[in-house]
Design an enzyme around this catalytic site. Structure first.
Site, PDB file in Angstrom:
ATOM      1  N   SER A 136       0.822  -1.204   0.000  1.00 56.54           N
ATOM      2  CA  SER A 136       0.000   0.000   0.000  1.00 56.54           C
ATOM      3  C   SER A 136       0.857   1.255   0.000  1.00 56.54           C
ATOM      4  O   SER A 136       1.958   1.273   0.566  1.00 56.54           O
ATOM      5  CB  SER A 136      -0.908   0.010   1.231  1.00 56.54           C
ATOM      6  OG  SER A 136      -1.543   1.265   1.404  1.00 56.54           O
ATOM      7  N   TYR A 160      -2.258   5.559  -4.290  1.00 56.77           N
ATOM      8  CA  TYR A 160      -3.180   6.667  -4.101  1.00 56.77           C
ATOM      9  C   TYR A 160      -2.606   7.880  -4.823  1.00 56.77           C
ATOM     10  O   TYR A 160      -1.397   8.129  -4.772  1.00 56.77           O
ATOM     11  CB  TYR A 160      -3.317   7.019  -2.612  1.00 56.77           C
ATOM     12  CG  TYR A 160      -4.097   6.026  -1.786  1.00 56.77           C
ATOM     13  CD1 TYR A 160      -5.435   5.752  -2.054  1.00 56.77           C
ATOM     14  CD2 TYR A 160      -3.494   5.380  -0.708  1.00 56.77           C
ATOM     15  CE1 TYR A 160      -6.151   4.860  -1.282  1.00 56.77           C
ATOM     16  CE2 TYR A 160      -4.201   4.491   0.070  1.00 56.77           C
ATOM     17  CZ  TYR A 160      -5.526   4.223  -0.215  1.00 56.77           C
ATOM     18  OH  TYR A 160      -6.235   3.344   0.549  1.00 56.77           O
ATOM     19  N   LYS A 276      -8.523  -0.256  -9.070  1.00 50.70           N
ATOM     20  CA  LYS A 276      -9.090  -0.881  -7.869  1.00 50.70           C
ATOM     21  C   LYS A 276     -10.119   0.046  -7.227  1.00 50.70           C
ATOM     22  O   LYS A 276      -9.880   1.236  -7.062  1.00 50.70           O
ATOM     23  CB  LYS A 276      -7.982  -1.175  -6.862  1.00 50.70           C
ATOM     24  CG  LYS A 276      -8.449  -1.879  -5.586  1.00 50.70           C
ATOM     25  CD  LYS A 276      -7.272  -2.185  -4.686  1.00 50.70           C
ATOM     26  CE  LYS A 276      -7.700  -2.958  -3.440  1.00 50.70           C
ATOM     27  NZ  LYS A 276      -8.570  -2.148  -2.552  1.00 50.70           N
ATOM     28  N   ARG A 355      -8.172  -8.514   5.540  1.00 49.62           N
ATOM     29  CA  ARG A 355      -8.293  -8.798   6.973  1.00 49.62           C
ATOM     30  C   ARG A 355      -7.831 -10.211   7.307  1.00 49.62           C
ATOM     31  O   ARG A 355      -7.212 -10.436   8.352  1.00 49.62           O
ATOM     32  CB  ARG A 355      -9.735  -8.584   7.434  1.00 49.62           C
ATOM     33  CG  ARG A 355     -10.158  -7.114   7.507  1.00 49.62           C
ATOM     34  CD  ARG A 355     -11.581  -6.993   8.016  1.00 49.62           C
ATOM     35  NE  ARG A 355     -12.017  -5.615   8.131  1.00 49.62           N
ATOM     36  CZ  ARG A 355     -12.547  -4.911   7.126  1.00 49.62           C
ATOM     37  NH1 ARG A 355     -12.686  -5.472   5.925  1.00 49.62           N
ATOM     38  NH2 ARG A 355     -12.932  -3.663   7.309  1.00 49.62           N
TER      39      ARG A 355
END
Length: 418
Positions: A136, A160, A276, A355
């Site tokens: 990320s 991002y 995404k 998760r």
């Protein structure tokens, strides 16, 4: 009448088998975990509340996450019979490369907060299992650190688009220079979702000590020992590290992101580019017409817009519209290998776990991530054998029925979204 007799000692010992005790506490607790829910229970015991809730929680009333998980439970499998499944092949090709299993590790932020090994554990475990690992933008290990942890495996980077575009551009260049082969251009985070658990816990980066956190830490000294005796917890790609999660996201993300930004990033990136956060058929069609290499149906794990579409419900419609022109993947709500098999049967070419991976990490670091992958792998294989399909390519929509629980009310708006 049954004839009774006293058992002979030799016969009695034949009936008894004593298991050798496992002295390693970590191995003992991980081997006892048979499901991802078991790993979650261990993780909850071993992790401070604020860090666990950051992983576990979602936005607002957390309806999107609950619905996504329920959707995978609300299916019916339709097995074939009399097929040879003495061995099954779980390997697949996705975005120009191989994966030994039909799932990879999704991008997760602040990962070293959950357990100090963080992305290094995830990348190493993924490499050992032959599946992709995704880093990320908000990761706590650098691009170079992930490459070192997974030097020969497939590494992907989730991007991002920042207010300061040059930060994003430099990350793209570094990921390319380090051999990351796929870029996830993320489109569902113009601003932060309202993650109420974090606000109620006073959660921030780095963690702040309060009376509540100190009391919560008393039964979890190992977490604080790791936290205080390892390198400072900070973002590997961002210089700003102070504040709540929402404040950090809002200060970094740009709500003006547009298709023009996608064009710029595509011109810079030499590998596969995947969008995404896609959440409807119309956008899927537009992206395919623009020539992207793939899309990930995702509502960000329920952490952005609550009541967002359920990716697993959306999957068949998107595959019908664009599945012959691009590779469609899915995340959000996956907690069992059967979920992965069901998604693949309905047309997904890949799935991503978030998760589930973090529960394993919190339960036991690298060994816990290995256990997560093993549990899901075993469940995938067992489900395929019980469905009697020897390869992933043999899975079809005929193997799965999505049972109805939430049925849309007919309206002009609903008709337009189909």
């Amino acid at each position: 009448m049954v004839t009774r007799q006293l058992p002979k000692p030799a016969e009695l010992f034949e009936l008894l088998s004593f298991k050798k005790p496992e002295l390693d506490a970590k191995k003992r607790r991980l081997s006892a975990a048979l499901t991802i829910e078991d790993l979650r229970a261990i993780a909850k015991r071993r992790t401070p509340k604020a860090a666990f809730d950051y992983t576990e929680g979602a936005a607002e009333g957390e309806l999107s996450l609950a619905r996504a998980r329920q959707a995978f439970q609300d299916i019916e499998f339709h097995p074939s019979i009399l097929r040879d499944v003495s061995t099954v092949d779980t390997s697949c090709e996705i975005w120009g490369g191989p994966s030994a299993l039909p799932f990879g590790i999704a991008p997760t932020g602040f990962t070293r907060l959950m357990q100090t090994e963080g992305e290094v554990a995830g990348a190493g475990a993924a490499g050992a299992a032959g599946i992709p690992f995704t880093l990320s933008t908000l990761g706590t290990t650098s691009i170079e650190g992930v490459k070192a942890a997974n030097p020969t495996g497939r590494n992907w980077f989730q991007l991002y688009v920042m207010r300061d575009r040059e930060i994003s551009y430099e990350l793209v260049r570094r990921a390319a220079a380090n051999g990351f082969d796929t870029l996830f251009f993320t489109v569902d985070t113009p601003v932060a979702g309202a993650r109420l658990r974090d606000k109620r816990n006073g959660f921030s980066i780095p963690p702040q000590l309060t009376l509540g956190t100190i009391v919560n830490a008393i039964p979890r000294p190992w977490w604080w020992y790791d936290f205080l005796t390892t390198p400072k917890l900070e973002f590997a790609s961002l210089s700003s590290t102070g504040g709540t999660v929402g404040e950090l996201l809002d200060s970094a993300m740009d709500p003006s992101i547009s298709f023009a930004d996608l064009d710029i990033i595509r011109s810079m990136w030499p590998g596969k580019i995947v969008v995404k956060g896609v959440q409807n058929v119309e956008d899927s069609i537009k992206l395919v017409e623009l020539g992207v290499d793939g899309i990930v149906l995702s509502n960000h794990g329920g952490r952005q817009l609550d009541r967002a579409p359920i990716p697993f419900h959306l999957l068949p419609k998107v595959v019908e519209a664009v599945g012959d022109r691009t590779e469609v993947a899915i995340d959000t709500g996956i907690m069992n290998g059967a979920d992965i098999v069901a998604a693949y049967a309905l047309g997904a070419k890949f799935t991503l776990i978030g998760r589930a991976y973090l529960y394993g990490l919190m339960a036991g670091g690298r060994a816990g991530v290995d256990r997560t992958i093993q549990i899901l792998s075993d469940q995938v294989v067992r489900t395929m054998k019980l469905l009697e399909v020897p390869t992933l390519a043999d899975l079809t929509p005929a193997h799965v029925t999505q049972l109805q629980r939430l049925v849309p009310v007919a309206s002009a708006g609903a008709a337009a979204r189909v």
